[in-house]
Design an enzyme around this catalytic site. Sequence first.
Site, PDB file in Angstrom:
ATOM      1  N   CYS A  60      30.015  11.444 -13.775  1.00 17.79           N
ATOM      2  CA  CYS A  60      28.873  11.726 -14.698  1.00 17.79           C
ATOM      3  C   CYS A  60      27.816  12.923 -13.874  1.00 17.79           C
ATOM      4  O   CYS A  60      27.550  12.813 -12.663  1.00 17.79           O
ATOM      5  CB  CYS A  60      27.804  10.894 -14.910  1.00 17.79           C
ATOM      6  SG  CYS A  60      25.861  11.096 -15.294  1.00 17.79           S
ATOM      7  N   CYS A  63      24.393  12.127 -12.534  1.00 15.60           N
ATOM      8  CA  CYS A  63      24.491  11.132 -11.569  1.00 15.60           C
ATOM      9  C   CYS A  63      24.841  11.361 -10.278  1.00 15.60           C
ATOM     10  O   CYS A  63      24.286  10.929  -9.303  1.00 15.60           O
ATOM     11  CB  CYS A  63      25.628   9.991 -12.196  1.00 15.60           C
ATOM     12  SG  CYS A  63      25.346   9.397 -13.838  1.00 15.60           S
TER      13      CYS A  63
END
Length: 136
Positions: A60, A63
Amino acid sequence: MGGILSNIFGAGGSDGQDSSHSESATNVMSFHSSARWQLHFDSCKTSSQLMVIDFAASWCGPCKIMEPELRKMASTYSDVQFVKIDVDELSDVAQEFQVQAMPTFVLVKGGKEVERVIGARKDELLKKIEKHRAQQ
């Protein structure tokens, strides 16, 4: 010295923290076992300490952007507990918290969710941490 001993005995994997992972040096705990996470979470249910759970994934992009920000927050707010959960490793925990997007930050006090931030929204997360840590 108590902190050193707790790092050796308490954080060395017996409660699910990966002490060899660089995050442990910045007060962000990572759990790699649902059972260990559940033991830790259950032990925090009687505490008024704020816990910020970062639900993330290695693939991600947002993230990865938030990872250094979360480490800074953990260094700044030593009275707040920061936890990182990889949704691919502990998908059952992510489902339990009804995580549908990454990153999702769930703020918990006394075992109950008090706030949630979805996405790489550092400023919003900081405001909510400030709000709830002040209510200890």
